[in-house]
Design an enzyme around this catalytic site. Structure first.
Site, PDB file in Angstrom:
ATOM      1  N   TYR A  55     -63.123  87.183 -18.871  1.00 47.75           N
ATOM      2  CA  TYR A  55     -62.719  86.057 -18.022  1.00 47.75           C
ATOM      3  C   TYR A  55     -63.265  86.196 -16.602  1.00 47.75           C
ATOM      4  O   TYR A  55     -63.545  85.195 -15.947  1.00 47.75           O
ATOM      5  CB  TYR A  55     -61.199  85.857 -18.063  1.00 47.75           C
ATOM      6  CG  TYR A  55     -60.776  85.271 -19.391  1.00 47.75           C
ATOM      7  CD1 TYR A  55     -61.003  83.924 -19.678  1.00 47.75           C
ATOM      8  CD2 TYR A  55     -60.240  86.063 -20.387  1.00 47.75           C
ATOM      9  CE1 TYR A  55     -60.681  83.391 -20.909  1.00 47.75           C
ATOM     10  CE2 TYR A  55     -59.904  85.545 -21.624  1.00 47.75           C
ATOM     11  CZ  TYR A  55     -60.130  84.198 -21.886  1.00 47.75           C
ATOM     12  OH  TYR A  55     -59.816  83.670 -23.108  1.00 47.75           O
ATOM     13  N   ARG A  58     -66.607  84.687 -16.862  1.00 47.97           N
ATOM     14  CA  ARG A  58     -66.519  83.210 -16.950  1.00 47.97           C
ATOM     15  C   ARG A  58     -66.198  82.632 -15.564  1.00 47.97           C
ATOM     16  O   ARG A  58     -66.747  81.621 -15.163  1.00 47.97           O
ATOM     17  CB  ARG A  58     -65.418  82.768 -17.920  1.00 47.97           C
ATOM     18  CG  ARG A  58     -65.447  83.312 -19.329  1.00 47.97           C
ATOM     19  CD  ARG A  58     -66.385  82.534 -20.225  1.00 47.97           C
ATOM     20  NE  ARG A  58     -67.766  82.871 -19.956  1.00 47.97           N
ATOM     21  CZ  ARG A  58     -68.336  84.043 -20.264  1.00 47.97           C
ATOM     22  NH1 ARG A  58     -67.664  85.005 -20.839  1.00 47.97           N
ATOM     23  NH2 ARG A  58     -69.607  84.264 -19.980  1.00 47.97           N
ATOM     24  N   ASN A  91     -60.543  72.312 -21.211  1.00 46.32           N
ATOM     25  CA  ASN A  91     -61.463  73.249 -20.563  1.00 46.32           C
ATOM     26  C   ASN A  91     -60.758  74.049 -19.477  1.00 46.32           C
ATOM     27  O   ASN A  91     -59.905  73.534 -18.759  1.00 46.32           O
ATOM     28  CB  ASN A  91     -62.646  72.492 -19.948  1.00 46.32           C
ATOM     29  CG  ASN A  91     -63.448  71.768 -21.006  1.00 46.32           C
ATOM     30  OD1 ASN A  91     -63.331  72.079 -22.194  1.00 46.32           O
ATOM     31  ND2 ASN A  91     -64.244  70.812 -20.587  1.00 46.32           N
ATOM     32  N   HIS A 108     -54.961  73.955 -21.441  1.00 47.86           N
ATOM     33  CA  HIS A 108     -55.214  75.340 -21.859  1.00 47.86           C
ATOM     34  C   HIS A 108     -55.337  76.295 -20.662  1.00 47.86           C
ATOM     35  O   HIS A 108     -55.917  77.365 -20.794  1.00 47.86           O
ATOM     36  CB  HIS A 108     -56.485  75.418 -22.723  1.00 47.86           C
ATOM     37  CG  HIS A 108     -56.317  74.813 -24.083  1.00 47.86           C
ATOM     38  ND1 HIS A 108     -57.380  74.526 -24.916  1.00 47.86           N
ATOM     39  CD2 HIS A 108     -55.198  74.444 -24.764  1.00 47.86           C
ATOM     40  CE1 HIS A 108     -56.916  74.008 -26.052  1.00 47.86           C
ATOM     41  NE2 HIS A 108     -55.611  73.937 -25.981  1.00 47.86           N
ATOM     42  N   CYS A 116     -48.512  86.185 -12.968  1.00 48.53           N
ATOM     43  CA  CYS A 116     -47.929  87.527 -12.895  1.00 48.53           C
ATOM     44  C   CYS A 116     -46.860  87.680 -13.973  1.00 48.53           C
ATOM     45  O   CYS A 116     -45.881  86.925 -14.012  1.00 48.53           O
ATOM     46  CB  CYS A 116     -47.309  87.766 -11.509  1.00 48.53           C
ATOM     47  SG  CYS A 116     -46.517  89.395 -11.409  1.00 48.53           S
ATOM     48  N   CYS A 135     -50.301  91.054  -7.489  1.00 49.36           N
ATOM     49  CA  CYS A 135     -49.697  89.711  -7.455  1.00 49.36           C
ATOM     50  C   CYS A 135     -49.450  89.300  -6.001  1.00 49.36           C
ATOM     51  O   CYS A 135     -48.773  90.023  -5.262  1.00 49.36           O
ATOM     52  CB  CYS A 135     -48.379  89.716  -8.219  1.00 49.36           C
ATOM     53  SG  CYS A 135     -47.447  88.186  -8.016  1.00 49.36           S
ATOM     54  N   SER A 177     -64.575  69.311 -30.601  1.00 49.42           N
ATOM     55  CA  SER A 177     -64.861  69.371 -32.039  1.00 49.42           C
ATOM     56  C   SER A 177     -63.675  68.928 -32.893  1.00 49.42           C
ATOM     57  O   SER A 177     -63.824  68.697 -34.083  1.00 49.42           O
ATOM     58  CB  SER A 177     -65.252  70.798 -32.426  1.00 49.42           C
ATOM     59  OG  SER A 177     -64.182  71.678 -32.140  1.00 49.42           O
ATOM     60  N   ASN A 201     -69.013  61.975 -28.608  1.00 49.28           N
ATOM     61  CA  ASN A 201     -69.341  63.358 -28.937  1.00 49.28           C
ATOM     62  C   ASN A 201     -70.789  63.430 -29.440  1.00 49.28           C
ATOM     63  O   ASN A 201     -71.337  62.441 -29.911  1.00 49.28           O
ATOM     64  CB  ASN A 201     -68.384  63.874 -30.030  1.00 49.28           C
ATOM     65  CG  ASN A 201     -68.129  65.364 -29.946  1.00 49.28           C
ATOM     66  OD1 ASN A 201     -67.907  65.896 -28.860  1.00 49.28           O
ATOM     67  ND2 ASN A 201     -68.164  66.054 -31.069  1.00 49.28           N
ATOM     68  N   LEU A 202     -71.339  64.638 -29.342  1.00 49.60           N
ATOM     69  CA  LEU A 202     -72.721  64.837 -29.772  1.00 49.60           C
ATOM     70  C   LEU A 202     -72.886  64.641 -31.272  1.00 49.60           C
ATOM     71  O   LEU A 202     -73.958  64.307 -31.757  1.00 49.60           O
ATOM     72  CB  LEU A 202     -73.155  66.259 -29.390  1.00 49.60           C
ATOM     73  CG  LEU A 202     -74.631  66.558 -29.259  1.00 49.60           C
ATOM     74  CD1 LEU A 202     -75.313  65.589 -28.310  1.00 49.60           C
ATOM     75  CD2 LEU A 202     -74.817  67.998 -28.771  1.00 49.60           C
TER      76      LEU A 202
HETATM   77  P1  OAD Z   1     -65.944  73.198 -29.283  1.00 55.74           P
HETATM   78  O1  OAD Z   1     -67.016  74.170 -28.919  1.00 55.74           O
HETATM   79  O2  OAD Z   1     -65.134  73.466 -30.506  1.00 55.74           O
HETATM   80  O3  OAD Z   1     -66.574  71.752 -29.464  1.00 55.74           O
HETATM   81  C1  OAD Z   1     -67.438  71.197 -28.506  1.00 55.74           C
HETATM   82  C2  OAD Z   1     -67.886  69.841 -29.023  1.00 55.74           C
HETATM   83  O4  OAD Z   1     -68.706  69.264 -28.026  1.00 55.74           O
HETATM   84  C3  OAD Z   1     -68.732  69.901 -30.312  1.00 55.74           C
HETATM   85  O5  OAD Z   1     -68.239  68.944 -31.253  1.00 55.74           O
HETATM   86  C4  OAD Z   1     -70.142  69.539 -29.847  1.00 55.74           C
HETATM   87  O6  OAD Z   1     -70.868  68.787 -30.801  1.00 55.74           O
HETATM   88  C5  OAD Z   1     -69.838  68.674 -28.623  1.00 55.74           C
HETATM   89  N1  OAD Z   1     -70.906  68.667 -27.616  1.00 55.74           N
HETATM   90  C6  OAD Z   1     -71.776  69.654 -27.278  1.00 55.74           C
HETATM   91  N2  OAD Z   1     -72.592  69.263 -26.301  1.00 55.74           N
HETATM   92  C7  OAD Z   1     -72.238  67.989 -25.982  1.00 55.74           C
HETATM   93  C8  OAD Z   1     -72.717  67.014 -25.052  1.00 55.74           C
HETATM   94  N3  OAD Z   1     -73.724  67.268 -24.203  1.00 55.74           N
HETATM   95  N4  OAD Z   1     -72.115  65.806 -25.027  1.00 55.74           N
HETATM   96  C9  OAD Z   1     -71.088  65.505 -25.877  1.00 55.74           C
HETATM   97  N5  OAD Z   1     -70.606  66.372 -26.782  1.00 55.74           N
HETATM   98  C10 OAD Z   1     -71.157  67.602 -26.833  1.00 55.74           C
HETATM   99  O7  OAD Z   1     -65.011  73.062 -27.997  1.00 55.74           O
HETATM  100  P2  OAD Z   1     -63.559  72.427 -27.856  1.00 55.74           P
HETATM  101  O8  OAD Z   1     -63.349  71.326 -28.847  1.00 55.74           O
HETATM  102  O9  OAD Z   1     -63.357  72.142 -26.424  1.00 55.74           O
HETATM  103  O10 OAD Z   1     -59.116  76.895 -26.708  1.00 55.74           O
HETATM  104  O11 OAD Z   1     -62.645  73.654 -28.263  1.00 55.74           O
HETATM  105  C11 OAD Z   1     -61.250  73.488 -28.227  1.00 55.74           C
HETATM  106  C12 OAD Z   1     -60.566  74.763 -27.861  1.00 55.74           C
HETATM  107  O12 OAD Z   1     -60.991  75.821 -28.729  1.00 55.74           O
HETATM  108  C13 OAD Z   1     -60.883  75.313 -26.493  1.00 55.74           C
HETATM  109  O13 OAD Z   1     -60.156  74.730 -25.456  1.00 55.74           O
HETATM  110  C14 OAD Z   1     -60.546  76.758 -26.623  1.00 55.74           C
HETATM  111  C15 OAD Z   1     -61.229  77.015 -27.933  1.00 55.74           C
HETATM  112  O14 OAD Z   1     -60.921  78.099 -28.609  1.00 55.74           O
HETATM  113  C16 OAD Z   1     -58.523  77.962 -26.158  1.00 55.74           C
HETATM  114  O15 OAD Z   1     -59.121  78.802 -25.514  1.00 55.74           O
HETATM  115  C17 OAD Z   1     -57.044  78.004 -26.402  1.00 55.74           C
END
Ligand code: OAD
Length: 241
Positions: A55, A58, A91, A108, A116, A135, A177, A201-202
């Site tokens: 992290y 990140r 995000n 999230h 803390c 903290c 996704s 979405n893509l």
């Molecule tokens: P994912 O990585 O699962 O999905 C990202 C989505 O964005 C995919 O369907 C891609 O096709 C799409 N994508 C990529 N580039 C793009 C673009 N330029 N324009 C539009 N779409 C695009 O990420 P999340 O769905 O955010 O949770 O994942 C959900 C959660 O799973 C996260 O918040 C995290 C993770 O584990 C925790 O950390 C609790």
């Protein structure tokens, strides 16, 4: 139907064009790690140094990236939309707020916050955290963790989000996704309560079939187009206040 209340859900895809990795890339790894090795309370208990390093990296990366056209368009919509609007992001980056979005929930958690485990306070955090962080509230060292919701933990503000979904006329899902609940189920709540539903979405998400409309392509292109359309139609048909 008069369109007044909007809920928008964003995921990693909205930040992809800023240069931040999505979670479910073709190799199934997140920045070289299995999600369960860095994003669970068990992983933190087992190897806190690895999780902090992950992290911290990140968080450091945030300083090298900028909001893109999709973040900016959503901030414009927030500023110009006269009705209710709630932007819910999965995000943990800070690109929505840096673009100017105000009506925003980080369901999230956020890389820019610490928590803390001794005094239970949450606070802003910049720079590395590491295992010995102190903290700012109670002064205890070594009990501060990233304020990130890990797998198996409860996302933030679910009551508020649920109410907004029930009240919304339009639910829009962008760059996610649809693999992780409860966010993946938001479309069902909105639909059930009569809201229109749109995904941008893509590629079609896992729950694509549940949306009234899917727009497939890059968020940086499609989100500004959609925001422009929405604001144009609102201007030509002003909402009663
Ligand atoms: P994912 O990585 O699962 O999905 C990202 C989505 O964005 C995919 O369907 C891609 O096709 C799409 N994508 C990529 N580039 C793009 C673009 N330029 N324009 C539009 N779409 C695009 O990420 P999340 O769905 O955010 O949770 O994942 C959900 C959660 O799973 C996260 O918040 C995290 C993770 O584990 C925790 O950390 C609790």
């Amino acid at each position: 139907m008069d369109l007044r209340n909007i809920v928008i859900l964003t995921g990693a895809g909205v930040s992809a064009e800023s240069g931040l990795a999505t979670f479910r890339g073709p190799d199934g790894l997140w920045e070289g790690h299995k999600v369960e090795d860095v994003a669970t309370p068990e992983a933190f208990a087992r190897d806190p140094a690895l999780v902090h390093d992950f992290y911290d990296a990140r968080r450091a990366k945030l300083g090298t990236v900028e909001p893109n056209a999709a973040h900016r368009a959503l901030a414009r919509l927030d500023a110009e939309w006269a009705g209710e609007l709630l932007l819910v992001t999965q995000n943990v980056d800070d690109l929505h707020e840096r673009a100017g979005s105000k009506r925003l929930i980080h369901m999230h958690g956020a890389l820019t916050k610490g928590w803390c485990l001794r005094c239970n306070e949450r606070f802003d955090w910049a720079g590395p955290m590491g295992g010995a962080a102190e903290c700012p509230s109670c002064g205890t060292s070594g009990m501060v963790r990233p304020d990130i919701v890990w797998f198996g933990e409860m996302p933030y503000d679910m009551d508020l989000i649920d109410q907004a979904l029930r009240d919304c006329d339009l639910f829009v899902s962008i760059g996610t996704s649809g693999a992780v609940y409860p966010a993946a189920g938001f479309v069902q709540t909105a639909r059930y309560c009569g809201g229109q539903t749109l995904e941008i979405n893509l590629e079609p998400s896992l729950g694509s079939y549940m949306f009234d409309e899917s727009r497939i392509g890059r968020a940086g292109e499609l989100v500004p187009q959609w925001v422009e359309e929405l604001l144009q139609s609102a201007h030509s048909r002003p909402m009663s206040r």
